[in-house]
Design an enzyme around this catalytic site. Structure first.
Site, PDB file in Angstrom:
ATOM      1  CG  MET A  32      -1.996  -1.139   1.176  1.00  0.00           C
ATOM      2  SD  MET A  32      -3.344  -0.848   2.103  1.00  0.00           S
ATOM      3  CE  MET A  32      -2.772  -0.384   3.899  1.00  0.00           C
ATOM      4  CG  HIS A  36       8.624   0.446   5.933  1.00  0.00           C
ATOM      5  ND1 HIS A  36       8.731  -0.982   6.013  1.00  0.00           N
ATOM      6  CD2 HIS A  36       7.008   0.601   6.257  1.00  0.00           C
ATOM      7  CE1 HIS A  36       7.519  -1.443   6.098  1.00  0.00           C
ATOM      8  NE2 HIS A  36       6.647  -0.654   6.457  1.00  0.00           N
ATOM      9  CD  GLU A  37      15.905  -1.848   4.586  1.00  0.00           C
ATOM     10  OE1 GLU A  37      15.803  -0.819   3.728  1.00  0.00           O
ATOM     11  OE2 GLU A  37      16.365  -2.927   4.201  1.00  0.00           O
ATOM     12  CG  HIS A  39       6.934  -1.837   2.086  1.00  0.00           C
ATOM     13  ND1 HIS A  39       6.800  -0.801   2.843  1.00  0.00           N
ATOM     14  CD2 HIS A  39       5.572  -2.388   2.249  1.00  0.00           C
ATOM     15  CE1 HIS A  39       5.574  -0.592   3.209  1.00  0.00           C
ATOM     16  NE2 HIS A  39       4.997  -1.660   2.976  1.00  0.00           N
ATOM     17  N   GLY A 149       4.840 -10.106   4.026  1.00  0.00           N
ATOM     18  CA  GLY A 149       5.435 -10.253   5.356  1.00  0.00           C
ATOM     19  C   GLY A 149       4.858 -10.670   6.429  1.00  0.00           C
ATOM     20  CE  LYS A 151       3.267  -4.420  11.013  1.00  0.00           C
ATOM     21  NZ  LYS A 151       2.321  -3.856  10.255  1.00  0.00           N
ATOM     22  CB  SER A 187       3.924  -0.360  10.518  1.00  0.00           C
ATOM     23  OG  SER A 187       2.886   0.148  10.119  1.00  0.00           O
ATOM     24  NE  ARG A 189      -3.118   1.714   9.654  1.00  0.00           N
ATOM     25  CZ  ARG A 189      -3.370   0.680   8.779  1.00  0.00           C
ATOM     26  NH1 ARG A 189      -2.814  -0.386   8.760  1.00  0.00           N
ATOM     27  NH2 ARG A 189      -4.432   0.596   7.967  1.00  0.00           N
TER      28      ARG A 189
HETATM   29  P1  AMP Z   1       1.698  -2.653   3.438  1.00  0.00           P
HETATM   30  O1  AMP Z   1       2.155  -1.785   2.630  1.00  0.00           O
HETATM   31  O2  AMP Z   1       1.529  -2.496   4.917  1.00  0.00           O
HETATM   32  O3  AMP Z   1       0.132  -3.462   3.037  1.00  0.00           O
HETATM   33  O4  AMP Z   1       2.511  -4.081   3.270  1.00  0.00           O
HETATM   34  C1  AMP Z   1       2.727  -4.372   2.159  1.00  0.00           C
HETATM   35  C2  AMP Z   1       3.555  -5.781   2.414  1.00  0.00           C
HETATM   36  O5  AMP Z   1       4.851  -5.638   3.059  1.00  0.00           O
HETATM   37  C3  AMP Z   1       2.735  -6.704   3.150  1.00  0.00           C
HETATM   38  O6  AMP Z   1       3.150  -8.174   2.813  1.00  0.00           O
HETATM   39  C4  AMP Z   1       3.418  -6.692   4.683  1.00  0.00           C
HETATM   40  O7  AMP Z   1       3.335  -7.677   5.599  1.00  0.00           O
HETATM   41  C5  AMP Z   1       4.826  -6.327   4.182  1.00  0.00           C
HETATM   42  N1  AMP Z   1       5.525  -5.608   5.260  1.00  0.00           N
HETATM   43  C6  AMP Z   1       4.951  -4.405   6.190  1.00  0.00           C
HETATM   44  N2  AMP Z   1       6.027  -4.158   6.954  1.00  0.00           N
HETATM   45  C7  AMP Z   1       6.704  -5.150   7.011  1.00  0.00           C
HETATM   46  C8  AMP Z   1       8.049  -5.419   7.863  1.00  0.00           C
HETATM   47  N3  AMP Z   1       8.372  -4.364   8.979  1.00  0.00           N
HETATM   48  N4  AMP Z   1       8.894  -6.474   7.663  1.00  0.00           N
HETATM   49  C9  AMP Z   1       8.658  -7.188   6.751  1.00  0.00           C
HETATM   50  N5  AMP Z   1       7.309  -7.026   5.928  1.00  0.00           N
HETATM   51  C10 AMP Z   1       6.936  -6.095   5.915  1.00  0.00           C
END
Ligand code: AMP
Length: 297
Positions: A32, A36-37, A39, A149, A151, A187, A189
């Site tokens: 989304m 960050h690191e 991703h 992830g 997470k 995150s 967020r």
């Molecule tokens: P998001 O943008 O939050 O929807 O996350 C996109 C993808 O990145 C998802 O598969 C998350 O689980 C992964 N992700 C987000 N934060 C982390 C993190 N700190 N470490 C590893 N993967 C992450």
């Protein structure tokens, strides 16, 4: 790296790459944005394992509840480009909401059971939105492997189940959580936290470490472990617990309340947390595996 905003454009790019690279594999990292690191680690892993890595940045309205943060979700397309390219992406897909949902979708992918608890219970409809958008993205990209992830551990379990149930021809690759130096899971967020909330947010990581230590104590039961987690979170005055639980992994069922050391060797569990600081809801988890007695397994 090429940036593509339309589904037709992305499909054409991927088809072209596949024609020019017979036998080459495509890896996919759905996000989304506000990268960050965490991703970046997924993108790097995909780039290592595949000839072409596709990253998508799409804040999916379908997975946000009416009172959630869809409108204020952080966005920074320029940074997303930089991070994706530096981590090794070949294509960055940034569709608009109108491109992904030209009209209200009549079809939803509903994954039941696994979504009854945790974030599924706290965020009604969230996983229907996730299942639907991930299905669409997998059909658009048609990758060989997709990287998620841990997470978001419940999301990994839900997607793996969906892919198995509906025979998606893709390998789902769960990836380790990347953390800040003090242990807070990275995150998008986290930027919502004020300095004091940010300081106290380390309570999630500390509670999970405590859960791991307690889990290894002789005679420890799921109910006592859960109570210890709740008690520990209360040490952070600004933290409001949404849930703190220990469930079986990957089925996310409540375990029988017998001591962990009386459960079958090889049983796997997960300690999971969702904690609110003001309006910001953070999640984290830790997998817990019973160590087999030496020489066994
Ligand atoms: P998001 O943008 O939050 O929807 O996350 C996109 C993808 O990145 C998802 O598969 C998350 O689980 C992964 N992700 C987000 N934060 C982390 C993190 N700190 N470490 C590893 N993967 C992450």
């Amino acid at each position: 790296m090429r940036v593509v905003e339309t589904i037709a454009g992305l499909r054409a790019e991927i088809a072209g790459w596949r024609r020019e690279n017979p036998g080459g594999t495509v890896g996919f990292v759905p996000t989304m944005g506000y990268l960050h690191e965490g991703h970046a680690s997924l993108i790097r892993r995909s780039a290592k394992e595949n000839g072409l890595t596709v990253v998508s940045v799409f804040v999916n309205p379908l997975q946000f509840g009416p009172n959630e943060d869809f409108d204020r979700y952080p966005r920074d397309p320029e940074r997303d480009r930089r991070v994706s390219e530096a981590a090794g992406a070949g294509l960055l897909f940034m569709p608009s909401v109108a491109e992904m949902y030209p009209r209200p979708t009549a079809t939803r992918v509903v994954i039941s059971g696994l979504t009854d608890r945790l974030c599924g219970a706290s965020r009604p409809g969230h996983f229907d939105g996730v299942g639907t958008v991930v299905s669409k993205l997998l059909h658009i990209v048609m990758p060989d492997s997709a990287y998620f992830g841990l997470k978001d551990a419940q999301q990994v379990a839900v997607i793996e189940r969906m892919v198995e149930d509906l025979n998606f021809p893709v390998r789902i690759v769960p990836c380790e959580t990347v953390r800040e130096p003090d242990g807070l899971a990275m995150s998008s967020r986290n930027v919502y936290l004020n300095p004091e909330e940010r300081r106290q947010a380390v309570i999630l990581y500390e509670t999970l470490k405590l859960a791991e230590d307690k889990f290894a104590e002789p005679g420890m039961t799921p109910a006592r472990l859960k109570a210890a987690m709740h008690e520990h979170i209360r040490r952070a005055p600004l933290a409001e617990t949404d849930y703190a639980e220990v469930l079986t992994w990957p089925d996310l069922e409540p375990p029988a309340d017998i001591p962990f050391d009386q459960m079958p060797p090889g049983s796997r569990f997960i300690a999971v947390l969702a904690v609110k600081f003001g309006r910001t809801r953070l999640i984290d988890n830790r997998l817990l595996a019973r160590r087999s007695p030496a020489g066994k397994e």
